[in-house]
Motif scaffolding. Sequence first.
Motif, short mmCIF file in Angstrom:
data_model
loop_
_atom_site.label_atom_id
_atom_site.label_comp_id
_atom_site.label_asym_id
_atom_site.label_seq_id
_atom_site.Cartn_x
_atom_site.Cartn_y
_atom_site.Cartn_z
N TRP A 237 -35.76 28.33 11.07
CA TRP A 237 -34.62 27.89 10.29
C TRP A 237 -35.03 27.14 9.02
N THR A 242 -35.58 32.65 5.88
CA THR A 242 -34.31 33.36 6.11
C THR A 242 -33.78 34.08 4.88
N THR A 252 -36.83 36.13 9.01
CA THR A 252 -36.12 36.03 10.28
C THR A 252 -34.64 36.29 10.02
N GLU A 254 -32.13 34.56 10.98
CA GLU A 254 -31.37 33.35 11.22
C GLU A 254 -30.71 32.82 9.94
N SER A 255 -29.91 31.77 10.10
CA SER A 255 -29.34 31.05 8.97
C SER A 255 -29.82 29.61 9.00
N CYS A 256 -29.86 28.98 7.84
CA CYS A 256 -30.33 27.59 7.78
C CYS A 256 -29.28 26.64 7.22
N SER A 267 -21.85 30.51 6.84
CA SER A 267 -23.27 30.33 7.11
C SER A 267 -24.09 31.06 6.06
N ASP A 270 -26.89 34.41 5.72
CA ASP A 270 -26.29 35.67 6.21
C ASP A 270 -24.89 35.92 5.67
#
Length: 360
Positions: A237, A242, A252, A254-256, A267, A270
């Motif tokens: 994250w 990301t 990755t 994911e979102s941060c 978010s 993404d």
Amino acid sequence: MSKKTRIAIVGFGLIGRRHADVIRRAPELELAAVVEPGPEGGIAAEALGAPVFASLDDMLDVAKPDGVVLATPTPLHVDQGLACIVAGCPVLIEKPIAVTSREAKLLTDAAANAGVPLLVGHHRRHNGMVKAAKAALSGGAIGDLRAIQATCWFYKPDHYFEVAPWRTKKGAGPISVNLVHDVDLLRHFCGDVKTVQAIAVPSRRGFENEDLATAVLQFQSGAVATISVSDSIVAPWSWELTARENPAYPATPESCYLIGGSEGGLSLPDLRVWRHDDVPDWWTPISARNLTCSMEDPLAVQMAHFAAVITREEVPLVSGWEGLKSLEVVEAVSLSSATGQEISLGEEAGSPMNALASVF
């Protein structure tokens, strides 16, 4: 055929080489020159076919570029930026703009008095994902922006510090080195910061600096952000892992950033907007839709913008003043973590450093 905008690069390290590559790939731009005193960087620069100079002053006198990108170590930014301003040459300075906000104010005042464009390389604002998010927030996609949770966690290996021992010293921890990027995006979304409360944890590797910090930022708008940064946590994250901006980092899914509003949530990176199907109600279903965005290289977009500023077709998206205010917030995080006090950011530039001087 229109005249190409000639841009010089000062500093031919990792980021300087990326900027040079962007310039060489743009048909409307020309790499006017490279300033690199080191032999290894100089050899690499000569391979591009552009003139290479050992000093900024010589380059400005001989090459006379339309604009300059400073991709040099932060302590050099003030003197080099002032040299460009005296020469009347628009300048894009890599972030952070300076070591301290006091120094940054010297630059911003000089540029304003001379009428020379001064930009700061917070390139994330030029990312298509950030532009789409900003447009959605401004358009009320999630109602009133209330809060943001931002995570900046990654693990820097031991050799990262071994090759550059200065990275282990006081003032070179993730607060000063990494946090300024995320702080600038939070300001971009939420506006000016009113107060800062922070805590930092000493390095577990025995370095002089911190390896973990968390801050709570209250904005003039009333929004609140919590941000956590560490260079010694194994996690997916962070913006680097990301956003897919730099191929050097493994991506990755994911979102941060989690951005919360009165009518929905968003978010990043993404770009998922969450809303209840009817009125906001935790008892009713909630679903998401994905926003679309441009996937252009933000460094290329930033360089095109710099060229447009040089020709006076656009005004700076990230001015020297914006870079100064983001640096002030980072200084306030350092000050609050050192004193345990909540720090207020006033209207006068350089306020955190003035407070720091009074405490120590």
